[in-house]
Design an enzyme around this catalytic site. Structure first.
Site, mmCIF file in Angstrom:
data_model
loop_
_atom_site.group_PDB
_atom_site.id
_atom_site.type_symbol
_atom_site.label_atom_id
_atom_site.label_comp_id
_atom_site.label_asym_id
_atom_site.label_seq_id
_atom_site.Cartn_x
_atom_site.Cartn_y
_atom_site.Cartn_z
ATOM 1 C CG HIS A 296 -35.094 13.715 -50.526
ATOM 2 N ND1 HIS A 296 -36.123 14.395 -49.922
ATOM 3 C CD2 HIS A 296 -34.417 13.091 -49.523
ATOM 4 C CE1 HIS A 296 -36.063 14.207 -48.618
ATOM 5 N NE2 HIS A 296 -35.031 13.417 -48.357
ATOM 6 C CB CYS B 58 -36.423 10.446 -48.452
ATOM 7 S SG CYS B 58 -36.735 10.583 -46.704
ATOM 8 C CD GLN C 244 -27.348 14.314 -49.712
ATOM 9 O OE1 GLN C 244 -26.164 14.341 -49.375
ATOM 10 N NE2 GLN C 244 -28.307 13.959 -48.881
ATOM 11 C CE LYS D 144 -29.909 16.880 -46.411
ATOM 12 N NZ LYS D 144 -30.108 15.563 -45.791
HETATM 13 N N1 PMP Z 1 -33.041 16.540 -51.259
HETATM 14 C C1 PMP Z 1 -32.070 15.631 -51.070
HETATM 15 C C2 PMP Z 1 -31.333 15.098 -52.246
HETATM 16 C C3 PMP Z 1 -31.772 15.202 -49.774
HETATM 17 O O1 PMP Z 1 -30.824 14.288 -49.574
HETATM 18 C C4 PMP Z 1 -32.492 15.752 -48.683
HETATM 19 C C5 PMP Z 1 -32.198 15.326 -47.259
HETATM 20 N N2 PMP Z 1 -32.029 13.977 -47.062
HETATM 21 C C6 PMP Z 1 -33.483 16.691 -48.947
HETATM 22 C C7 PMP Z 1 -33.726 17.072 -50.235
HETATM 23 C C8 PMP Z 1 -34.289 17.299 -47.845
HETATM 24 O O2 PMP Z 1 -33.503 18.093 -47.020
HETATM 25 P P1 PMP Z 1 -34.057 18.687 -45.649
HETATM 26 O O3 PMP Z 1 -34.604 17.508 -44.892
HETATM 27 O O4 PMP Z 1 -32.865 19.280 -44.996
HETATM 28 O O5 PMP Z 1 -35.107 19.671 -45.992
#
Ligand code: PMP
Length: 398
Positions: free
Chosen positions: A112, A353, A192, A215
């Site tokens: 991500h 992302c 995740q 999440k």
């Molecule tokens: N890492 C992963 C694998 C994610 O799926 C996400 C959220 N989509 C994030 C980091 C970032 O998380 P947050 O937006 O809650 O900071």
């Protein structure tokens, strides 16, 4: 499972975007509401009962997190705004100070943005090199592939435990074992994974772990940075201000508090921490094993149904989590999501992302379904019914 606990179920939506955020059970909402209704005050400040009650609830949430991930000490649990902030603190508050030009950080192309961009920044400021672990045919990271890119300059491996598009579970224990034998730090993005599988930081021997409350049935704006105590002691606070200092004078002499407060400047996200603590209690009450099992079975069902549809191409047929990414032949992913939305089905479309994963997978955008324990076979059946007829999708897209 436990659908009646979620007020959002009354809206009639079929929510299959749990990788983005999950719905919140009444238990969590009530705990947050209780803070605002019955004992609103600031934390760490007061000498009166209300504030002491806030302190005790806030610190109790820290203890709940500590137990949940089996950390050694409550000082190893830092409340942040989420995975993104946690990873930025690790990169800028710890590695920025110890990495030197020529040092290498290994990530993968399926990370991500939050586990890529902070490292890109270090590459710019510190002259370190970013290397990518090659993915295997299923787009997985393996220890063997990691070994191919590890050199004597490798200082950090930073990987998601479960990725958000492929949904693969990385062999973190094997990785930390090899990494630590070679003096390499291991950072784990648990965004995740923590909501879905039991995670024991001691057993996995993780150096730093980041995750988000929203999440895992908790509120937005709260997350956790876990670090081994001896490492966290060397993290430089990225925020300076109230709460985290012991004292200061007018000649720039500042004495900081000890962990964990030293890394939590300013008024903390009190409702967030209390909500996260409640979310963990709620999940533990159901049982992480039961949650994982349900998701595994539902994923199997979903993949078997999707693979019966000729015009659907599943990107991650073999995967370990409730994340299933696919495309409908000749139809843009976003159009599929908009079509499903007409029927109150929420799925995510795009690059999620993970913008450089396209180099590995060969497609830029996908439709992503991410399930949680409250999703059902009946919901999957409704989704499949709508995806079966390609002409219907094409007609209704217009
Ligand atoms: N890492 C992963 C694998 C994610 O799926 C996400 C959220 N989509 C994030 C980091 C970032 O998380 P947050 O937006 O809650 O900071």
């Amino acid at each position: 499972m436990n659908r009646e606990d979620f007020p959002m179920m009354n809206t009639g939506y079929i929510y299959l975007d749990n990788g983005a955020t999950t719905w919140k059970p009444k238990y969590v909402l009530d705990k947050i509401n209780n803070y605002y209704t019955n004992y609103t005050a600031n934390a760490h400040r007061g000498d009166y009962d209300l504030s002491l009650k806030v302190d005790s609830e806030y610190e109790n949430a820290r203890d709940i997190v500590k137990e949940f991930i089996n950390a050694n000490s409550r000082k190893e649990i830092i409340f942040t705004s989420g995975t993104t902030e946690s990873l930025n603190i690790i990169a800028n508050g710890f590695f920025k100070e110890i990495l030197e030009p020529g040092d290498e950080i290994i990530i993968s192309e399926s990370e991500h943005a939050s586990n890529i961009l902070p490292w890109f920044n270090l590459a710019k400021t510190n002259g370190i090199n970013i290397k990518y672990c090659p993915l295997d045919d299923n787009h997985y990271v393996t220890l063997n592939n990691l070994k191919k890119v590890i050199t004597k300059n490798t200082k950090v491996i930073s990987l998601a435990h479960i990725t958000n598009v492929i949904g693969d579970l990385r062999p973190i224990k094997e990785i930390t074992e090899f990494a630590h034998a070679n003096n390499i730090f291991v950072v784990v993005d648990g965004a995740q994974s923590i909501p879905h599988i039991k995670t024991d930081v001691k057993d996995l021997d993780i150096d730093f772990l980041a995750f988000s409350g929203h999440k895992m049935c908790g509120p937005t704006g709260i997350g956790v940075l876990y670090g081994k105590l001896e490492l966290l002691e060397h993290v430089t606070p990225q925020n300076l201000g109230g709460g985290m200092n012991e004292s200061f004078d007018n000649v720039n002499e500042v004495y900081l508090k000890s962990l964990p407060t030293r890394l939590e400047a300013g008024t903390p996200n009190i409702e967030g921490a209390i909500g996260l603590g409640a979310a963990i209690e709620y999940l533990q009450n159901i049982g992480l094993d039961k949650i994982s099992e349900h998701e595994k079975n539902l994923r199997k069902y979903l993949v078997s149904k999707l693979s019966e549809i000729k015009h659907i191409d599943i990107i991650n047929e073999e995967s370990d989590s409730g994340v299933v990414s696919f495309n409908v032949d000749g139809i843009f992913a976003q159009d599929v999501a908009v079509y499903l939305n007409k029927y109150k089905i929420c799925v995510r479309a795009g690059s999620h992302c993970a913008k450089i994963l396209k180099n590995e997978v060969g497609v830029k955008n996908t439709v992503r379904i991410s399930i949680y324990f409250y999703n059902t076979k009946e919901e999957i059946d409704k989704l499949i019914e709508l995806l079966k007829d390609k002409n219907k999708i094409l007609n209704e897209m217009l």
